[in-house]
Motif scaffolding. Structure first.
Motif, mmCIF file in Angstrom:
data_model
loop_
_atom_site.group_PDB
_atom_site.id
_atom_site.type_symbol
_atom_site.label_atom_id
_atom_site.label_comp_id
_atom_site.label_asym_id
_atom_site.label_seq_id
_atom_site.Cartn_x
_atom_site.Cartn_y
_atom_site.Cartn_z
ATOM 1 N N GLY A 10 0.840 -1.203 0.000
ATOM 2 C CA GLY A 10 0.000 0.000 0.000
ATOM 3 C C GLY A 10 0.865 1.239 0.000
ATOM 4 N N ARG A 13 -1.335 7.097 2.125
ATOM 5 C CA ARG A 13 -0.878 7.970 3.223
ATOM 6 C C ARG A 13 -0.036 7.203 4.237
ATOM 7 N N MET A 14 -0.528 6.047 4.702
ATOM 8 C CA MET A 14 0.201 5.290 5.723
ATOM 9 C C MET A 14 1.452 4.648 5.141
ATOM 10 N N GLN A 57 -9.313 -4.434 -0.638
ATOM 11 C CA GLN A 57 -9.101 -5.070 -1.951
ATOM 12 C C GLN A 57 -7.658 -5.563 -2.118
ATOM 13 N N GLY A 58 -6.702 -4.967 -1.427
ATOM 14 C CA GLY A 58 -5.304 -5.386 -1.526
ATOM 15 C C GLY A 58 -4.952 -6.486 -0.537
ATOM 16 N N GLY A 76 -2.810 -3.462 9.206
ATOM 17 C CA GLY A 76 -3.551 -2.382 9.877
ATOM 18 C C GLY A 76 -4.772 -1.947 9.110
ATOM 19 N N ASP A 100 -4.402 -5.218 13.821
ATOM 20 C CA ASP A 100 -5.039 -4.261 14.718
ATOM 21 C C ASP A 100 -5.531 -3.071 13.926
ATOM 22 N N ARG A 101 -6.761 -2.667 14.223
ATOM 23 C CA ARG A 101 -7.350 -1.540 13.502
ATOM 24 C C ARG A 101 -6.882 -0.214 14.077
ATOM 25 N N ASN A 102 -6.070 -0.274 15.128
ATOM 26 C CA ASN A 102 -5.438 0.946 15.635
ATOM 27 C C ASN A 102 -4.118 0.563 16.277
ATOM 28 N N MET A 103 -3.034 1.116 15.750
ATOM 29 C CA MET A 103 -1.694 0.723 16.191
ATOM 30 C C MET A 103 -1.160 1.638 17.294
ATOM 31 N N ASP A 139 -14.049 3.953 5.203
ATOM 32 C CA ASP A 139 -14.988 3.165 6.005
ATOM 33 C C ASP A 139 -15.548 3.984 7.169
HETATM 34 N N1 LIG Z 1 -4.378 0.321 12.124
HETATM 35 C C1 LIG Z 1 -4.107 1.628 12.185
HETATM 36 O O1 LIG Z 1 -3.554 2.143 13.168
HETATM 37 C C2 LIG Z 1 -4.477 2.496 11.011
HETATM 38 C C3 LIG Z 1 -4.080 3.835 10.963
HETATM 39 C C4 LIG Z 1 -4.368 4.573 9.828
HETATM 40 C C5 LIG Z 1 -5.045 3.983 8.765
HETATM 41 N N2 LIG Z 1 -5.453 2.689 8.866
HETATM 42 C C6 LIG Z 1 -6.098 1.974 7.770
HETATM 43 O O2 LIG Z 1 -5.068 1.641 6.845
HETATM 44 C C7 LIG Z 1 -5.608 1.601 5.526
HETATM 45 C C8 LIG Z 1 -4.803 2.546 4.617
HETATM 46 O O3 LIG Z 1 -4.965 3.881 5.057
HETATM 47 P P1 LIG Z 1 -4.406 5.109 4.198
HETATM 48 O O4 LIG Z 1 -4.884 6.340 4.871
HETATM 49 O O5 LIG Z 1 -2.950 4.933 3.934
HETATM 50 O O6 LIG Z 1 -5.240 4.879 2.837
HETATM 51 P P2 LIG Z 1 -4.890 5.382 1.367
HETATM 52 O O7 LIG Z 1 -4.112 6.660 1.435
HETATM 53 O O8 LIG Z 1 -6.186 5.354 0.598
HETATM 54 O O9 LIG Z 1 -3.886 4.278 0.801
HETATM 55 C C9 LIG Z 1 -4.295 2.979 0.447
HETATM 56 C C10 LIG Z 1 -3.283 2.447 -0.548
HETATM 57 O O10 LIG Z 1 -3.615 1.092 -0.818
HETATM 58 C C11 LIG Z 1 -3.480 0.892 -2.219
HETATM 59 N N3 LIG Z 1 -4.311 -0.209 -2.700
HETATM 60 C C12 LIG Z 1 -5.653 -0.321 -2.646
HETATM 61 N N4 LIG Z 1 -6.050 -1.449 -3.233
HETATM 62 C C13 LIG Z 1 -4.933 -2.057 -3.703
HETATM 63 C C14 LIG Z 1 -4.703 -3.252 -4.431
HETATM 64 N N5 LIG Z 1 -5.708 -4.060 -4.799
HETATM 65 N N6 LIG Z 1 -3.427 -3.566 -4.714
HETATM 66 C C15 LIG Z 1 -2.415 -2.755 -4.346
HETATM 67 N N7 LIG Z 1 -2.562 -1.595 -3.673
HETATM 68 C C16 LIG Z 1 -3.822 -1.260 -3.358
HETATM 69 C C17 LIG Z 1 -3.941 2.199 -2.822
HETATM 70 O O11 LIG Z 1 -3.475 2.265 -4.165
HETATM 71 P P3 LIG Z 1 -4.266 3.141 -5.261
HETATM 72 O O12 LIG Z 1 -3.943 4.575 -4.925
HETATM 73 O O13 LIG Z 1 -3.684 2.656 -6.538
HETATM 74 O O14 LIG Z 1 -5.720 2.834 -5.089
HETATM 75 C C18 LIG Z 1 -3.274 3.194 -1.892
HETATM 76 O O15 LIG Z 1 -1.943 3.441 -2.267
HETATM 77 C C19 LIG Z 1 -7.088 1.976 5.671
HETATM 78 O O16 LIG Z 1 -7.840 0.793 5.793
HETATM 79 C C20 LIG Z 1 -7.131 2.743 6.989
HETATM 80 O O17 LIG Z 1 -8.389 2.708 7.615
HETATM 81 C C21 LIG Z 1 -5.175 1.940 9.963
#
Ligand SMILES: NC(=O)c1ccc[n+]([C@@H]2O[C@H](COP(=O)([O-])OP(=O)(O)OC[C@H]3O[C@@H](n4cnc5c(N)ncnc54)[C@H](OP(=O)(O)O)[C@@H]3O)[C@@H](O)[C@H]2O)c1
Length: 229
Positions: A10, A13-14, A57-58, A76, A100-103, A139
């Motif tokens: 991915g 942002r993260m 999806q990834g 995450g 974990d949904r929050n790290m 989400d």
């Molecule tokens: N656990 C935690 O502490 C925590 C903290 C923050 C966020 N999150 C979660 O982490 C996830 C990512 O957050 P984010 O803010 O970084 O989201 P984001 O900026 O939308 O980044 C998601 C990335 O995943 C890629 N992706 C999506 N589908 C894919 C696939 N099939 N194959 C390959 N790459 C794919 C996207 O590529 P494209 O641009 O090409 O679509 C994008 O680069 C979310 O589910 C968010 O809720 C969790």
């Protein structure tokens, strides 16, 4: 000691924040970042651990590649459906996996406090979980809100979160605010957590990555990473 080689799934942002952080750390090295359409198997062949911050999806492809290459996984991603959640559990039979949904450290502590409060206060208290996130978040309610709701339900012996009220707001670039309120007409108890930067989640994910390497297969959470003796 050899550096731990980290693959990131991915490039959003993260993923980008993680890659930038690894650059400055002496014990970690970036094996690469998996972009849509790139060869994940080739990347995992040169990694000791993979951190998944793609989207649901990834995650399916990440789980398959992590099993195939026997690479421990930190995931995450929030918003996984029942099928993907089952896949996650199956994957944890084959490799050590932190999900974990929050790290963040703060939410891990808050989860423990909320559990204790719900156990003590019981079902007489109405529970409201409110969250605010940036406008790009896909989400709702957030994975963290759901996780806190599940902790409350479990502590109260309830099979589902149906009796818990969730409130979601999407505003500006807020990285993540959560509030759990427990109340009766005469008493209110509130827990809140707020982060000013997603670096908090990056630091937690890297801590989980260091921890998961060398663990036996199993499904772990930040509670294990932070509090297991
Ligand atoms: N656990 C935690 O502490 C925590 C903290 C923050 C966020 N999150 C979660 O982490 C996830 C990512 O957050 P984010 O803010 O970084 O989201 P984001 O900026 O939308 O980044 C998601 C990335 O995943 C890629 N992706 C999506 N589908 C894919 C696939 N099939 N194959 C390959 N790459 C794919 C996207 O590529 P494209 O641009 O090409 O679509 C994008 O680069 C979310 O589910 C968010 O809720 C969790």
């Amino acid at each position: 000691m050899n550096s731990i080689r980290i693959a990131i799934a991915g490039a959003g942002r993260m993923g980008q924040a993680l890659a930038a952080s690894i650059d400055g750390l002496p014990d970690l090295v970036l094996a690469g970042v998996w972009h849509r359409g790139a060869d994940l198997d080739a990347l995992l062949k040169k990694a000791d651990v993979v951190i998944d911050f793609s989207l649901p999806q990834g995650t399916e492809a990440v789980l398959a590649a992590a099993i195939g290459n026997q690479v421990p996984l930190v995931c995450g991603v929030s918003g996984l459906d029942d099928k993907l959640t089952r896949r996650l559990h199956e994957a944890a039979l084959h490799l050590p996996l932190v999900y974990d949904r929050n790290m963040s450290l703060g939410i891990a502590v808050l989860e423990r406090s909320v559990r204790e409060a719900a156990t003590t206060l019981g079902t007489a208290f109405e529970v409201v979980i409110a969250e605010v996130h940036h406008v790009h978040k896909k989400d709702a309610p957030s994975g963290t809100a759901l996780k806190l709701g599940e902790a409350v339900a479990e502590a109260r012996g309830e099979a589902s979160t149906d009796r818990i009220k969730f409130e979601s707001e999407r505003r500006g670039e807020v990285p993540g605010d959560h509030q759990v309120t427990m109340r009766t007409p005469t008493e209110t108890l509130a827990f809140s957590h707020s982060v000013t930067t997603r670096q908090v989640f990056v630091d937690g994910a890297l801590r989980a990555a260091r921890w998961v390497v060398g663990q036996p297969p199993g499904l772990y959470a930040m509670q294990d990473v932070l509090f297991r003796p």
